[in-house]
Design a protein around this motif. Structure first.
Motif, short mmCIF file in Angstrom:
data_model
loop_
_atom_site.label_atom_id
_atom_site.label_comp_id
_atom_site.label_asym_id
_atom_site.label_seq_id
_atom_site.Cartn_x
_atom_site.Cartn_y
_atom_site.Cartn_z
N ILE A 1 -12.01 35.95 -5.98
CA ILE A 1 -11.95 36.78 -7.19
C ILE A 1 -11.19 35.98 -8.25
O ILE A 1 -10.07 35.52 -8.01
N GLU A 2 -11.80 35.81 -9.39
CA GLU A 2 -11.22 34.99 -10.44
C GLU A 2 -10.39 35.84 -11.40
O GLU A 2 -10.61 37.04 -11.55
N VAL A 3 -9.47 35.18 -12.07
CA VAL A 3 -8.68 35.85 -13.10
C VAL A 3 -9.58 36.22 -14.26
O VAL A 3 -10.57 35.53 -14.54
N GLY A 4 -9.28 37.34 -14.93
CA GLY A 4 -10.11 37.80 -16.03
C GLY A 4 -10.29 36.74 -17.11
O GLY A 4 -9.32 36.12 -17.57
N ALA A 5 -11.54 36.54 -17.52
CA ALA A 5 -11.86 35.46 -18.46
C ALA A 5 -11.54 35.83 -19.90
O ALA A 5 -11.38 34.94 -20.75
N LEU A 6 -11.47 37.12 -20.21
CA LEU A 6 -11.13 37.55 -21.56
C LEU A 6 -9.62 37.54 -21.72
O LEU A 6 -8.91 38.09 -20.87
N LEU A 7 -9.13 36.91 -22.76
CA LEU A 7 -7.66 36.80 -22.88
C LEU A 7 -7.20 36.90 -24.32
O LEU A 7 -7.96 36.67 -25.27
N HIS A 8 -5.93 37.26 -24.43
CA HIS A 8 -5.28 37.35 -25.74
C HIS A 8 -3.81 36.99 -25.57
O HIS A 8 -3.14 37.48 -24.65
N ASP A 9 -3.31 36.12 -26.44
CA ASP A 9 -1.92 35.67 -26.35
C ASP A 9 -1.03 36.49 -27.27
O ASP A 9 -1.39 36.75 -28.43
N ILE A 10 0.13 36.89 -26.75
CA ILE A 10 1.16 37.53 -27.54
C ILE A 10 2.21 36.47 -27.85
O ILE A 10 2.80 35.89 -26.93
N ARG A 11 2.45 36.22 -29.14
CA ARG A 11 3.30 35.11 -29.56
C ARG A 11 4.58 35.60 -30.20
O ARG A 11 4.66 36.73 -30.70
N ALA A 12 5.58 34.73 -30.19
CA ALA A 12 6.87 35.06 -30.79
C ALA A 12 6.75 35.07 -32.31
O ALA A 12 6.12 34.18 -32.90
N GLY A 13 7.38 36.07 -32.93
CA GLY A 13 7.33 36.17 -34.38
C GLY A 13 8.38 35.34 -35.08
O GLY A 13 8.29 35.12 -36.30
N HIS A 14 9.39 34.86 -34.35
CA HIS A 14 10.43 34.05 -34.97
C HIS A 14 11.15 33.22 -33.90
O HIS A 14 10.97 33.45 -32.70
N HIS A 15 11.95 32.27 -34.34
CA HIS A 15 12.73 31.45 -33.43
C HIS A 15 13.81 32.30 -32.75
O HIS A 15 14.23 33.32 -33.27
N GLY A 16 14.26 31.83 -31.59
CA GLY A 16 15.37 32.51 -30.93
C GLY A 16 15.31 32.33 -29.43
O GLY A 16 14.79 31.33 -28.92
N SER A 17 15.84 33.31 -28.71
CA SER A 17 15.79 33.29 -27.25
C SER A 17 15.42 34.68 -26.75
O SER A 17 15.69 35.69 -27.42
N VAL A 18 14.80 34.72 -25.57
CA VAL A 18 14.37 36.00 -25.00
C VAL A 18 15.61 36.74 -24.49
O VAL A 18 16.28 36.28 -23.57
N ALA A 19 15.89 37.88 -25.12
CA ALA A 19 17.08 38.66 -24.75
C ALA A 19 16.76 39.70 -23.70
O ALA A 19 17.62 40.05 -22.89
N ALA A 20 15.53 40.24 -23.70
CA ALA A 20 15.17 41.30 -22.74
C ALA A 20 13.66 41.40 -22.62
O ALA A 20 12.93 41.07 -23.56
N ILE A 21 13.21 41.84 -21.45
CA ILE A 21 11.80 42.13 -21.22
C ILE A 21 11.72 43.54 -20.64
O ILE A 21 12.40 43.84 -19.65
#
Length: 494
Positions: free
Chosen positions: A408-428
């Protein structure tokens, strides 16, 4: 009347279909007959009533049964049955008392659960019971509920010796440690027949992810054969019929989003007892977007597990773990299976957090082995993983359960969510990541999900990819993209 099987999926409820004017019932009677008792004197079921106006579906003198009702009744199509209005289960009186705030006796809770497991309750009546219990339950009621759920359905029996298991209470995307812990423990030689539910509110359960690699739909006999050959298994618990009342309760809990500690404990421990486990490790992730949000909540849940588990004769080890962010990179069946196999293969690119978390849990499970010197479980787990013995054990389990021949392959349709500004990841936000992955189609679309490119603490530049959404359908991609763009789930500190 003669029964006829109609190809209609009415899960989880039994549903019967009558032709309006096609029997001995006047139309005005149909509205009063909310539930029917159907049987031949030997076998019987209760079923909710639906009215059919199309004579192409049913002929006069026939009663149609949905797929679930037909299977549960167990009679051949065309068999003659008696149909009458069903009397409400006596145990509904106990539900009404619980709604009024009463504390129920063990026998009363047992009767409720037996009736639920026998499909004598409608979803509305089950919801009333769940909501009443969510209001207040004593610890004794929680124990009675757990024992009653374990007593209904099948029980597995194993040779003497520690029968070990682990369970994570969930809420953390990508936390697929069981698929690493089981082969490590099996390679050591302990028996670990891991049965798991499919995903309830998450993008993937252990059974959903293991199904990417092998069959998980095993009967009790097949499960025992797998364990005999490989010391361990990673199977779906629904086919084995362990604590079947729990599956019915979950089907109603899911849309209502009811998930109290009492019902959580009863659900987990009833299935572990029915599976024949003697020693159980409970992983409680604690984090701001996990199921358990604080240390005080975690302590309260631990004490409830200890009380109920102790009365059931289980040996428990309960560990609090970091639930502040997803574990691993993949979220969704195929992506999680990729991460698991990368860890087992000692791939340098394997997610380090998933590897270390699984090793810690495997070490705790190995400490249940009376022949192992205390404090050496983690070292033994690491040696089994590093040497390739855990991978060999996993391959043996996959072959024993039935290896999937078509990948079973990974879904071929994709969309990237990108950072809007510089910095560091504080929380997910774990909850939002799970929602986005489910919107993309996981776990039903096994290739759908999220590939996490950044974790908490990572420094990023504007335009860097935070995570990639995979989908198998344009609609799934659109739903997930819309949700992610409204609530991206990442907090980036400038």
């Amino acid at each position: 009347m003669k029964i006829r099987c109609l190809p209609i999926d009415t899960y989880p409820e039994n549903t019967a279909f009558l032709l309006r004017g096609g029997g001995d019932f006047a139309p005005e009677q149909f509205q009063a007959m909310r539930k029917l008792a159907i049987g031949d004197g030997q076998k019987s079921i209760l079923a909710a009533l639906a009215i059919v106006d199309d004579k192409r579906l049913l002929a006069p003198g026939e009663i149609g049964l949905g797929e679930q009702a037909f299977r549960r009744l167990g009679l051949a199509e065309g068999s003659k049955v008696t149909v009458r209005q069903a009397q409400p289960p006596h145990s509904l009186e106990f539900v009404r008392r619980k709604i009024d705030g009463d504390t129920l006796e063990d026998a009363e809770i047992g009767e409720v659960i037996r009736d639920i497991a026998a499909y004598r309750y409608s979803p509305m009546e089950i919801a009333a019971f769940l909501v009443a219990c969510a209001g207040f339950m004593t610890t004794q009621e929680t124990f009675a509920l757990t024992r009653a759920m374990a007593d209904v359905g099948s029980r597995l029996h194993w040779p003497p010796g520690p029968i070990v298991d682990k369970h994570c209470i969930g809420g953390i995307p990508g936390n697929r440690t069981s698929m690493i812990v089981v082969p490590i423990v099996a390679a050591h030689g302990l028996v670990m027949p891991k049965t798991s539910s499919r995903a309830i509110t998450s993008p993937s359960g252990t059974a959903d992810t293991m199904e990417v690699l092998a069959s998980v739909d095993l009967s009790a006999t097949e499960l025992k054969e797998v364990v005999d050959r490989a010391h361990g298994a990673l199977a779906w618990g629904g086919r084995v019929n362990l604590s079947p009342a729990d599956d019915i309760l979950i089907s109603v809990e899911r849309p209502l989003r009811i998930d109290t500690f009492d019902q959580l404990v009863a659900s987990i421990l009833s299935k572990k007892v029915a599976a024949g486990s003697t020693h159980l490790l409970i992983d409680i992730p604690v984090g701001p977007s996990a199921k358990v949000r604080s240390q005080s909540e975690a302590v309260r849940l631990r004490k409830l597990f200890e009380y109920v588990g102790g009365k059931l004769g289980l040996t428990l080890d309960i560990v609090f773990t970091d639930g502040s962010q997803p574990v691993g990179r993949g979220v969704g069946p195929v992506l999680e299976a990729r991460d698991v196999m990368a860890v087992l293969r000692n791939d340098p690119a394997a997610p380090a957090d998933l590897r270390e978390h699984a090793l810690m849990l495997a070490g705790r499970v190995l400490e249940f082995d009376p022949a192992l010197e205390g404090g050496t479980g983690l070292g033994r787990a690491r040696a089994l993983l590093d040497s390739g013995q855990a991978l060999a054990a996993m391959e043996k389990i996959i072959d024993a359960q039935g290896r999937r021949t078509v990948a079973i392959e990974v879904g071929a349709l994709l969309h990237d969510i990108r950072a809007g500004h510089h910095g560091s990841v504080a929380a997910i936000d774990c909850h939002l990541i799970a929602r986005i992955a489910r919107a993309a189609g996981a776990p039903m679309d096994k290739g759908a999900g999220i590939d996490l490119m950044r974790k908490v603490g990572d420094r990023i530049l504007q335009g860097d990819i935070l995570y990639r959404i995979h989908a198998e359908s344009p609609a799934g991609l659109a739903f997930a993209r819309e949700l992610a763009e409204a609530s991206p789930a990442y907090t980036v500190a400038s």
